[in-house]
Design a protein around this motif. Sequence first.
Motif, short mmCIF file in Angstrom:
data_model
loop_
_atom_site.label_atom_id
_atom_site.label_comp_id
_atom_site.label_asym_id
_atom_site.label_seq_id
_atom_site.Cartn_x
_atom_site.Cartn_y
_atom_site.Cartn_z
N UNK A 1 -17.50 -11.93 5.79
CA UNK A 1 -18.05 -10.67 4.71
C UNK A 1 -19.28 -10.02 6.09
N UNK A 2 -19.48 -11.16 7.11
CA UNK A 2 -20.67 -10.44 8.63
C UNK A 2 -20.03 -10.33 9.07
N UNK A 3 -18.84 -11.15 10.01
CA UNK A 3 -18.09 -10.09 11.07
C UNK A 3 -16.85 -9.33 10.88
N UNK A 4 -17.39 -8.40 11.55
CA UNK A 4 -16.45 -7.23 11.81
C UNK A 4 -15.67 -7.29 12.61
N UNK A 5 -15.35 -8.04 13.95
CA UNK A 5 -14.65 -7.79 14.90
C UNK A 5 -13.49 -8.53 14.35
N UNK A 6 -12.79 -9.36 13.73
CA UNK A 6 -11.19 -9.15 12.98
C UNK A 6 -10.93 -7.77 12.66
N UNK A 7 -11.83 -7.23 11.86
CA UNK A 7 -11.64 -5.82 11.07
C UNK A 7 -11.00 -5.19 12.09
N UNK A 8 -12.19 -4.95 13.44
CA UNK A 8 -11.67 -4.14 14.56
C UNK A 8 -10.21 -4.11 15.12
N UNK A 9 -10.44 -5.91 15.43
CA UNK A 9 -9.37 -5.43 15.62
C UNK A 9 -8.00 -5.39 15.63
N UNK A 10 -7.87 -5.27 13.67
CA UNK A 10 -6.91 -4.93 12.60
C UNK A 10 -6.52 -3.08 12.64
N UNK A 11 -7.50 -2.75 12.55
CA UNK A 11 -7.75 -1.32 13.47
C UNK A 11 -6.96 -1.45 14.16
N UNK A 12 -7.00 -1.82 15.34
CA UNK A 12 -6.69 -1.09 16.41
C UNK A 12 -4.98 -1.63 16.66
N UNK A 13 -4.50 -2.10 16.21
CA UNK A 13 -3.57 -3.29 15.91
C UNK A 13 -2.59 -1.86 15.09
N UNK B 1 0.03 4.44 14.90
CA UNK B 1 0.05 5.59 14.64
C UNK B 1 -0.33 7.01 16.20
N UNK B 2 -0.03 5.38 17.08
CA UNK B 2 -0.09 5.86 18.94
C UNK B 2 -1.52 6.39 18.55
N UNK B 3 -2.44 6.11 18.46
CA UNK B 3 -4.18 6.52 18.37
C UNK B 3 -4.85 5.34 19.02
N UNK B 4 -5.73 5.30 19.69
CA UNK B 4 -6.58 4.78 20.75
C UNK B 4 -7.89 4.18 19.60
N UNK B 5 -8.07 3.10 19.45
CA UNK B 5 -9.25 2.85 19.10
C UNK B 5 -10.94 2.84 19.68
N UNK B 6 -11.80 2.89 19.41
CA UNK B 6 -13.11 2.66 20.88
C UNK B 6 -14.54 2.47 19.58
#
Lengths: 126, 167
Positions: free
Chosen positions: B12-24, B30-35
Amino acid sequence: MRILIVDDSSMMRAMIKRVVKMTRVPVDEILEAGDGAEALELLEAHDVQLLLTDINMPVMNGADLLRKVARSDRYRKLTRVIISTDGSTQRREEAAGLSVRCYLKKPFSPEVLRDVLTHAAETVRV
Amino acid sequence: MTSSHTRPKLSVFDGAPIRDAVSAVAEKSFFAIVDGCDDPGVTTAPFWLFAFVRFDDGRTSGSLACWLPPELAQMLFDSFSGRDPAAPTPPAHHVDDLVGEFSNMVCGDWLSRCHGQWAFQLSPPIVVRAPRPDMRSTRRLWVKVNDRPLAIDWDLTAAPESAPARR
């Protein structure tokens, strides 16, 4: 060749359909179902050669659909492909036991889907 | 493939894997870039799209929700469907379906990254229109997708460390 696409997202079905049309695979008809129960009805009513199914769906999920298909001798020549967000080892092992030819994890690029479809379609012709 | 020894933990505390999932998901489908997003900025949209997905893998259950401003939802829709932006606006239920599928893929990718050995169930996504999310929430991950803000909430109702295995 007749293809059945099973996914509860109409947008995902439309995207898969678009990629199917981008391949050079000769397709006579593309059928669509929003869950496993609808898919079974279509499989009974039509001679389908390639089944592309999601796993997580309402009413009847893709794993239950594939279990029912695996139990029927009528579908022994049906080529089965899973397209799912679930990339787990457990799900992949389960799929292998249900005669699934290819397992494609979402998200995927259209090129990867095209390659999987081309490969799966080749197995239909054999 | 990531080995089980190097997989991030479902937390519940670590958002890094979620950010990686959004990027993937954003990049592959969707050919989109995540920052990163330090400041979600000001948006005049009267509502945001809120897509909510529940999951359960027999050991851990929880939920993930994505908040998208309408212009980002439309952008993702166009890129996924190949729609010409000059074409008539698509029906709202098609955009909702797409936003639900986006959230579904983010949740599935996150679970596969952190819990790659166990099969999981995902509920059909629920998509509603809601007021803009609170930017001060400390449990919310903000990213920018093609320079548009996207917020993600997630929760675990049974942590893998404390929950007994049902399988």
